[in-house]
Enzyme design. Structure first.
Site, PDB file in Angstrom:
ATOM      1  N   ASP A   1      -4.650  -2.994   8.892  1.00 35.11           N
ATOM      2  CA  ASP A   1      -3.440  -2.639   8.123  1.00 35.11           C
ATOM      3  C   ASP A   1      -2.991  -3.761   7.207  1.00 35.11           C
ATOM      4  OD1 ASP A   1      -3.290  -0.214   9.643  1.00 35.11           O
ATOM      5  OD2 ASP A   1      -2.331  -1.345  11.248  1.00 35.11           O
TER       6      ASP A   1
ATOM      7  N   GLY B   1      -3.613  -4.058   4.168  1.00 32.05           N
ATOM      8  CA  GLY B   1      -3.499  -3.607   2.784  1.00 32.05           C
ATOM      9  C   GLY B   1      -4.842  -3.638   2.088  1.00 32.05           C
ATOM     10  N   LYS B   2      -5.910  -3.482   2.883  1.00 26.31           N
ATOM     11  CA  LYS B   2      -7.261  -3.490   2.302  1.00 26.31           C
ATOM     12  C   LYS B   2      -7.442  -2.341   1.321  1.00 26.31           C
ATOM     13  CE  LYS B   2      -9.092  -3.174   6.349  1.00 26.31           C
ATOM     14  NZ  LYS B   2      -7.874  -3.322   7.165  1.00 26.31           N
ATOM     15  N   GLY B   3      -6.799  -1.200   1.633  1.00 27.12           N
ATOM     16  CA  GLY B   3      -6.957  -0.023   0.773  1.00 27.12           C
ATOM     17  C   GLY B   3      -6.562  -0.336  -0.656  1.00 27.12           C
ATOM     18  N   LYS B   4      -5.431  -0.999  -0.815  1.00 29.07           N
ATOM     19  CA  LYS B   4      -4.972  -1.331  -2.166  1.00 29.07           C
ATOM     20  C   LYS B   4      -5.928  -2.308  -2.844  1.00 29.07           C
ATOM     21  CE  LYS B   4      -1.631  -3.852  -4.771  1.00 29.07           C
ATOM     22  NZ  LYS B   4      -0.299  -4.397  -5.005  1.00 29.07           N
TER      23      LYS B   4
ATOM     24  N   HIS C   1      -6.302   4.073   5.149  1.00 24.56           N
ATOM     25  CA  HIS C   1      -5.898   3.291   3.987  1.00 24.56           C
ATOM     26  C   HIS C   1      -4.867   4.086   3.201  1.00 24.56           C
ATOM     27  CE1 HIS C   1      -8.867   0.361   4.647  1.00 24.56           C
ATOM     28  NE2 HIS C   1      -9.892   1.028   4.208  1.00 24.56           N
TER      29      HIS C   1
ATOM     30  N   GLY D   1       1.554   7.093  12.477  1.00 25.72           N
ATOM     31  CA  GLY D   1       3.000   6.935  12.326  1.00 25.72           C
ATOM     32  C   GLY D   1       3.602   6.026  13.381  1.00 25.72           C
TER      33      GLY D   1
HETATM   34  P1  GDP Z   1      -5.219  -1.016   5.241  1.00 25.51           P
HETATM   35  O1  GDP Z   1      -5.665  -0.173   6.384  1.00 25.51           O
HETATM   36  O2  GDP Z   1      -5.612  -2.447   5.415  1.00 25.51           O
HETATM   37  O3  GDP Z   1      -5.590  -0.453   3.916  1.00 25.51           O
HETATM   38  O4  GDP Z   1      -3.645  -1.043   5.260  1.00 25.51           O
HETATM   39  P2  GDP Z   1      -2.660   0.203   5.211  1.00 25.51           P
HETATM   40  O5  GDP Z   1      -2.918   1.017   4.012  1.00 25.51           O
HETATM   41  O6  GDP Z   1      -2.613   0.908   6.506  1.00 25.51           O
HETATM   42  O7  GDP Z   1      -1.293  -0.554   5.130  1.00 25.51           O
HETATM   43  C1  GDP Z   1      -0.908  -1.180   4.064  1.00 25.51           C
HETATM   44  C2  GDP Z   1       0.403  -0.573   3.634  1.00 25.51           C
HETATM   45  O8  GDP Z   1       1.089  -1.554   2.912  1.00 25.51           O
HETATM   46  C3  GDP Z   1       0.255   0.608   2.702  1.00 25.51           C
HETATM   47  O9  GDP Z   1       1.320   1.485   2.893  1.00 25.51           O
HETATM   48  C4  GDP Z   1       0.316  -0.030   1.329  1.00 25.51           C
HETATM   49  O10 GDP Z   1       0.774   0.832   0.321  1.00 25.51           O
HETATM   50  C5  GDP Z   1       1.295  -1.113   1.584  1.00 25.51           C
HETATM   51  N1  GDP Z   1       1.106  -2.303   0.763  1.00 25.51           N
HETATM   52  C6  GDP Z   1      -0.069  -2.871   0.366  1.00 25.51           C
HETATM   53  N2  GDP Z   1       0.185  -4.002  -0.318  1.00 25.51           N
HETATM   54  C7  GDP Z   1       1.530  -4.140  -0.343  1.00 25.51           C
HETATM   55  C8  GDP Z   1       2.403  -5.126  -0.871  1.00 25.51           C
HETATM   56  O11 GDP Z   1       1.988  -6.123  -1.441  1.00 25.51           O
HETATM   57  N3  GDP Z   1       3.744  -4.951  -0.672  1.00 25.51           N
HETATM   58  C9  GDP Z   1       4.256  -3.886  -0.014  1.00 25.51           C
HETATM   59  N4  GDP Z   1       5.559  -3.815   0.138  1.00 25.51           N
HETATM   60  N5  GDP Z   1       3.462  -2.928   0.499  1.00 25.51           N
HETATM   61  C10 GDP Z   1       2.122  -3.065   0.338  1.00 25.51           C
END
Ligand code: GDP
Length: 435
Positions: A15, A17-20, A43, A303
């Protein structure tokens, strides 16, 4: 073959923020490939204000013309896959022809979910806190050599071996789980029906990736979960069932080590973990609650509220070594906006020992006390900032200190969930990949 390929891995408990980050880098790549995990990954990507939550399909699918690969190291729940495909189609995105699943990937079946739920119940206080989606039991069947792979569905004949395997597995499930018995014939029938939809997506992805590399098409390897959830290197047994570290790429996709190229680690500016298990820098009470709220730390897949804590340099150093990081992407810096001070754990104290490396033993880790440095917070916002020099000086100092204590260079800073709320530092490793 290595030229130009990049792996993106989580350096904490997932979690991050790898998806972004994957989404941001994808335009520079032709292929995005996942190598482990299942549909527990989740993601979340925001594109033009639209929210996409992808669990199984690489987020590269949101980019026209990009090929997405699900490797043999991933376990695939056909129902979950079809739900994602249908969702993408509703948004006008057609995965067929761009999405390829390894013929060696294992399938998650309804009995895997039942077995996992029963196992978690039986563990009581020692439950792992899994997403109960059958992922762990599917990996257990794989290692136990009773799993079912895409290729088995392709091979199936009216009285083939598939029925025998399903019958044995369902019989074992009916004995361990109790309650209403499953009928193996129904499971087989449903699976063969699912195969009709799976077949056009299934391919020899090792060959596909090799051919792509021969043609100089760049591959982005997408890790799910994080280093601390790696089955070998994480906080065992409170881990996932696969190798999310960069080492998992070769086995999980059928590519040689030289294919991996460079590695980007993604770290949040603080820490979170979902589920049970040790978490040395965890913050409880009202402060932890407030951080969870400002970070919107609720699982994308379930959730569930995530546990939150300060940045832990022991964890990120562990990840840096294991993954051979070339750079760090620091996400969610904006979530720390407005705090008067911010702590960073530099090492642990365990009894009379100072530990700078992650201990392997869970009991030792549970006894570790994080040792903190306190840095000043910042009052003007980092949220939405797009240039490093526009960050408050305290935020820049915080990043510089994280670089020192992790021994890594922060190439990318994320200041919001939108694609554009990102700072890519000029002349950095990430800037080079994108140039
Ligand atoms: P992943 O599994 O590593 O992709 O992470 P997730 O998607 O589960 O969690 C990352 C969450 O943080 C998502 O809801 C993103 O939209 C959000 N997110 C990513 N980068 C940022 C950031 O720089 N700031 C904020 N506030 N939210 C972010």
């Amino acid at each position: 073959m290595a030229t130009g390929n990049v792996a993106i891995v989580g350096t904490q408990w997932g979690d991050e923020g790898k998806g972004k980050v994957v989404d941001l880098l994808t335009p520079a790549f032709s292929i995005v490939a996942r190598y482990q995990g299942g549909h527990n990954a989740g993601h979340t990507v925001f594109v033009n204000g639209r929210k996409f939550v992808l669990h199984l399909i690489p987020s590269g699918i949101l980019h026209a013309g990009v090929t997405c690969v699900i490797g043999n190291g991933v376990v695939v729940d056909p129902e979950a896959l079809f739900a994602e495909i249908d969702e993408l189609r509703r948004e006008g995105i057609e995965p067929q022809g761009r999405l390829f699943i390894s013929e060696r990937a294992h399938v998650i079946l309804p009995y895997h979910r039942d077995v996992e739920q029963a196992a978690e119940r039986a563990r009581g206080d020692r439950r792992i806190g899994t997403t109960a989606r059958g992922i762990g039991p599917s990996y257990e069947d794989k290692s136990g050599r009773r799993g079912i792979r895409m290729a088995d569905l392709a091979d199936e004949e009216p009285d083939g071996h598939l029925g025998d395997t399903i019958r044995a597995n369902v019989c074992a499930r009916n004995t361990t789980v109790g309650g209403e018995a499953l009928d193996w014939r129904t499971v087989r029938r449903d699976l063969l029906a699912a195969w009709q939809r799976l077949e056009p997506l299934v391919a020899n992805v090792s060959k596909l990736l090799d051919e792509a590399a021969q043609a100089d098409r760049r591959i982005l390897f997408e890790g799910a979960q994080g280093t601390m959830l790696d089955v070998d290197h994480g906080t065992y047994p409170f881990v996932s069932s696969s190798n999310g570290t960069a080492g998992g790429i070769c086995a999980g996709l059928g590519v040689p080590p030289r294919a991996v190229g460079e590695v980007l680690g993604v770290a949040k500016a603080y820490s979170t973990r979902v589920g049970s298990g040790p978490f040395p820098t965890e913050l409880g009470g009202a402060f932890g609650e407030a951080l969870r709220e400002s970070g919107d730390e609720y699982g994308a897949s379930t959730g569930r509220p995530r546990r939150v804590g300060w940045f832990d340099a022991v964890v990120v150093r562990h990840a840096a070594r294991l993954n051979g990081l070339d750079a760090l992407a620091l996400t969610k810096l904006d979530v720390l906006d407005g705090l008067s001070e911010i702590k960073v754990c530099t090492h642990y104290r365990c009894g009379d020992q100072e530990l700078t490396d992650m201990p392997a033993g869970g009991a030792t880790l549970a006894r570790c006390e994080p040792q903190y440095e306190t840095l000043p917070g910042w009052s003007s916002p980092t949220a939405g900032q797009r240039r490093f020099e526009d960050l408050p000086v305290e935020a820049r100092r915080y990043i510089a200190r994280l670089e020192e204590v992790t021994g890594q260079t922060v190439s990318l800073v994320s200041t919001g969930s939108d694609r554009h709320d990102t700072i890519i530092r000029p002349d950095s490793t990430v800037a080079r990949w994108l140039s």
